[in-house]
Design a protein around this motif. Structure first.
Motif, PDB file in Angstrom:
ATOM      1  N   THR A 235      36.507  49.417  37.347  1.00  0.00           N
ATOM      2  CA  THR A 235      36.939  48.357  36.710  1.00  0.00           C
ATOM      3  C   THR A 235      38.579  47.490  36.846  1.00  0.00           C
ATOM      4  O   THR A 235      38.534  45.947  36.705  1.00  0.00           O
ATOM      5  N   TRP A 236      39.347  48.377  36.749  1.00  0.00           N
ATOM      6  CA  TRP A 236      40.812  48.090  36.246  1.00  0.00           C
ATOM      7  C   TRP A 236      41.436  47.509  38.077  1.00  0.00           C
ATOM      8  O   TRP A 236      42.119  46.984  37.765  1.00  0.00           O
ATOM      9  N   VAL A 428      28.148  47.827  37.919  1.00  0.00           N
ATOM     10  CA  VAL A 428      29.177  46.659  37.068  1.00  0.00           C
ATOM     11  C   VAL A 428      30.292  47.019  37.570  1.00  0.00           C
ATOM     12  O   VAL A 428      30.987  45.442  37.011  1.00  0.00           O
ATOM     13  N   SER A 429      30.654  47.702  37.214  1.00  0.00           N
ATOM     14  CA  SER A 429      32.301  47.876  37.452  1.00  0.00           C
ATOM     15  C   SER A 429      32.750  47.346  38.697  1.00  0.00           C
ATOM     16  O   SER A 429      33.898  46.337  38.739  1.00  0.00           O
ATOM     17  N   LEU A 430      32.132  47.990  39.478  1.00  0.00           N
ATOM     18  CA  LEU A 430      32.755  47.621  41.152  1.00  0.00           C
ATOM     19  C   LEU A 430      32.057  46.509  41.260  1.00  0.00           C
ATOM     20  O   LEU A 430      33.142  45.658  42.430  1.00  0.00           O
ATOM     21  N   VAL A 434      34.626  43.241  42.159  1.00  0.00           N
ATOM     22  CA  VAL A 434      34.134  42.489  43.576  1.00  0.00           C
ATOM     23  C   VAL A 434      34.255  40.882  43.535  1.00  0.00           C
ATOM     24  O   VAL A 434      34.650  40.250  44.661  1.00  0.00           O
ATOM     25  N   PHE A 435      33.547  40.836  42.169  1.00  0.00           N
ATOM     26  CA  PHE A 435      33.777  39.031  41.916  1.00  0.00           C
ATOM     27  C   PHE A 435      34.866  38.533  41.471  1.00  0.00           C
ATOM     28  O   PHE A 435      34.768  37.476  42.094  1.00  0.00           O
ATOM     29  N   SER A 487      28.181  37.950  47.539  1.00  0.00           N
ATOM     30  CA  SER A 487      29.554  38.402  48.238  1.00  0.00           C
ATOM     31  C   SER A 487      28.696  40.505  47.629  1.00  0.00           C
ATOM     32  O   SER A 487      28.676  41.540  48.041  1.00  0.00           O
ATOM     33  N   VAL A 488      28.519  39.812  46.229  1.00  0.00           N
ATOM     34  CA  VAL A 488      28.456  41.046  44.729  1.00  0.00           C
ATOM     35  C   VAL A 488      26.856  41.287  45.277  1.00  0.00           C
ATOM     36  O   VAL A 488      26.412  42.778  45.959  1.00  0.00           O
TER      37      VAL A 488
END
Length: 530
Positions: A235-236, A428-430, A434-435, A487-488
Motif C-alpha cells: 500500500t505505502w 487491492v493494495s498493489l 499502481v492506479f 493499466s490496472v
C-alpha cells in the motif's frame, strides 16, 4: 446390503430437509458480506467527496479486506474447537457493530467530517473482522451437514446467492447514493443481520466434534502481524514512502521475521491455527494458490469499475450498479450450472481451468478500455469476466474441503477463504498503488501543475462536480483516469493467466459421498448438538 441401502436412502432426504431449514439464514449471512462490499464500492465516490481525497479510496477497501484476512484462520479454527454455531453468531454481531460505526463515521456525534476518513477506515477494519467469520463458517456449516458429493449443488446455490448479492449491491448502493445519505450503505446491513441472527439461533443444530480446546494465539498473532506488514508494504511502497525508505524496509523485515517464526511455531503447536501438514496434499496447495490468484485479480481489479463508469462514462451511481449486471448475471448462471454439474457427474477439475482462462480474457478486454469506450462494450467485457468467476467461485472451496478429513473442515474452509482474502488484500493494495502512481504521472504529463493538484490526496473528488472544470482540464482528467484504470486491468492479466496453469495440475480425486475419508458410514454420528 439391503438394510444399509435403506438407511442411506432415508438419510439423504432427512439431511436435505435439515439443510433447507437453515439455508436461508446462512444465505442471509453471506449476503451481508457480499452485499456490503458491492454497496460500498458504488457509494465510494460520494464517500470520498465528503470525507477525503481520491487516493484514500483503496484504503477503505484495504482495511475491510485486511480485517477479513487476518481473522479468517482464527474463525475457522475456533469454530472447529468450540462449535461453529456460537462462533458464527458472534461474527454476525461483530459485523453489525462495525456496520453501525461505519455509518456514523464523520458524523457530528463523532466529531464531524474532520478525521471522518480515518474513522471510516478503522471501522471498516472492525467490520472486516466480523466478515472473516461469515463466509468461512457458512461454508463449513454446509460441510458439516452435507458430504462432498452432494455439496456441489448447495454450494452452487450459495454461489448463486453471492452473485445475486453482487447484482443487488450496486443497485442498492446506487439508489442509496443517489437518493439517500451514503451512510445507509452501512445501516442497511442491520436489519438483514438481525433476521439472520434470529433464524440461525433458533433453527441451526450442528454435530459438535469433541477436541482439545487450545487456541494457537502465538501463531495467529505472528500470522496477523506478518500479513499486515506485507499489505502495508504494497500500500505505502512508492506512494506514501519510497521503496528504499526505512519505513518500507522495516515493514519488509518485520514481515520476513514474523512469517519465518510462524513456521516453527505451527510445527510445535498442539492445535495450529494453520496446520502445515495440509500443504503436503497437492490438491490443497494448488487450490490455495488458485484462490490467492483469484482474489488478487478479482478484488484488486473490479474495485475500479464503478469509478470508471461514474466518471469516464458519466453514469449515475444507480446506473453504474445496473451496468454491473452483465458480470454478476453471468457469474450467477455459471455458478448454478457448475454446482449442479459437479453433483451429477462428480467431476470438477475442468471448471477452474475454464474459469481461469475466462478471467484472463476478461481482464485483457477490460485493459483495452479508454475514454471513448461505450457502456455496452464495457458490459460485454465484464460479462466475460463474470463467466470466468462463475466457474471458480465454489469449486475452489469444494476442492479444498474434499482434500481434508472432516475434523479439519473448518481449517480447510478458513484456509481457502484466507488465501482468497489475502490475494484480494494484496491485489487491492498493489493495484491501488499502481492506479495512484499512474494517475499522478498521467495528470502531471497532461495538465502540468493543475494535474498535480488534482492528483494530490488532499483535494476532494466528486464525479458530480467534474463538469464544472474547464473543458481542457476535464478532457485531460478523464483521459488520465481512463488510462490509469485500464493499466490496472493490464497488470491483472498475468495473475489471471496463472490460474488455469496451476489448475491443470490438480488431481481429480472422487468426491466423497459420506462424511469420512471413505464411504463406509454415510451419515455422521454427532457427539453433541450446539
Amino acid at each position: 446390503m439391503g438394510a444399509k441401502h435403506v438407511t442411506q436412502v432415508e438419510a439423504v432426504p432427512a439431511r436435505r430437509r435439515e439443510v433447507m431449514v437453515v439455508l436461508p439464514g446462512l444465505m442471509l449471512a453471506i449476503v451481508l458480506a457480499m452485499l456490503d462490499n458491492m454497496i460500498v464500492g458504488t457509494a465510494m465516490p460520494r464517500i470520498v467527496a465528503e470525507l477525503g481525497g481520491l487516493t484514500h479510496l483503496s484504503w477503505v477497501v484495504t482495511a475491510y479486506v485486511l480485517g477479513t484476512t487476518v481473522s479468517t484462520p482464527i474463525w475457522g479454527k475456533i469454530g472447529d474447537l468450540y462449535g461453529r454455531k456460537t462462533i458464527f453468531l458472534a461474527s454476525i454481531v461483530i459485523f453489525m457493530i462495525g456496520s453501525a460505526l461505519c455509518g456514523m463515521a464523520g458524523s457530528p456525534m463523532l466529531g464531524g467530517p474532520d478525521g471522518g476518513m480515518t474513522q471510516l477506515i478503522a471501522f471498516r477494519a472492525l467490520q472486516g473482522l466480523g466478515a472473516g467469520g461469515l463466509m468461512v463458517n457458512a461454508m463449513a456449516i454446509i460441510g458439516d451437514l452435507v458430504p462432498p458429493r452432494e455439496r456441489g449443488q448447495y454450494q452452487g446455490i450459495m454461489a448463486g446467492v453471492m452473485s445475486l448479492a453482487m447484482i443487488a449491491g450496486p443497485l442498492v448502493g446506487g439508489f442509496i447514493t443517489d437518493h439517500l445519505d451514503w451512510r445507509w450503505a452501512f445501516y442497511v446491513n442491520l436489519p438483514i443481520g438481525f433476521v439472520s441472527l434470529a433464524l440461525l439461533a433458533v433453527k441451526l443444530k450442528l454435530p459438535r466434534h469433541r477436541t482439545e480446546h487450545r487456541i494457537d494465539w502465538l501463531g495467529a498473532g505472528l500470522l496477523s502481524i506478518g500479513i499486515t506488514a506485507l499489505v502495508l508494504v504494497t500500500t505505502w511502497g512508492g506512494n506514501e514512502y519510497d521503496w528504499g525508505s526505512p519505513q518500507i524496509l522495516g515493514l519488509i523485515g518485520l514481515a520476513v521475521v514474523t512469517l519465518a517464526l510462524f513456521i516453527p511455531v505451527e510445527r510445535r503447536a498442539a492445535e495450529p491455527i494453520m496446520p502445515l501438514a495440509l500443504f503436503r496434499n497437492r490438491n490443497f496447495t494448488l487450490i490455495s494458490l488458485v484462490g490467492f490468484l483469484l482474489g488478487f485479480a478479482m478484488f484488486g481489479a473490479i474495485n475500479f469499475l464503478p469509478l470508471f463508469q461514474q466518471t469516464v462514462q458519466g453514469a449515475s451511481a444507480t446506473n453504474s450498479g445496473l451496468l454491473m449486471l452483465p458480470m454478476m448475471g453471468a457469474a450467477m448462471v455459471i455458478s448454478l450450472f457448475v454446482g449442479r454439474a459437479i453433483t451429477t457427474t462428480g467431476k470438477y477439475k475442468i471448471y477452474p481451468i475454464i474459469g481461469g482462462a475466462g478471467m484472463a480474457l476478461g481482464m485483457w478486454l477490460l485493459s483495452l478500455m479508454d475514454v471513448d469506450t461505450p457502456s455496452w462494450q464495457t458490459g460485454v467485457f465484464i460479462a466475460v469476466l463474470g463467466a470466468g468467476m462463475g466457474f471458480l467461485m465454489q469449486t475452489t472451496m469444494l476442492i479444498a474441503q474434499n482434500s481434508v478429513e472432516q475434523k479439519d473442515l473448518g481449517v480447510a474452509s478458513s484456509s481457502s477463504t484466507f488465501f482468497r482474502s489475502i490475494g484480494g488484500s494484496f491485489g487491492v493494495s498493489l493495484f491501488g498503488a499502481v492506479f495512484n502512481h499512474q494517475l499522478s504521472d498521467n495528470l502531471t504529463a497532461k495538465l502540468g501543475p493543475a494535474g498535480e493538484k488534482l492528483a494530490s490526496g488532499g483535494g476532494q473528488f466528486d464525479p458530480a462536480a467534474l463538469h464544472e472544470l474547464p473543458a481542457p482540464v476535464l478532457n485531460g482528467f478523464l483521459e488520465s483516469l481512463a488510462t490509469s484504470i485500464s493499466s490496472v486491468f493490464w497488470w491483472a492479466i498475468p495473475f489471471a493467466v496463472l490460474v488455469p496453469l496451476l489448475a491443470a495440475f490438480i488431481k481429480e480425486i472422487p468426491l466423497r459421498s459420506g462424511f469420512g475419508q471413505d464411504d463406509k458410514d454415510e451419515t455422521p454420528v454427532p457427539a453433541a448438538l450446539d
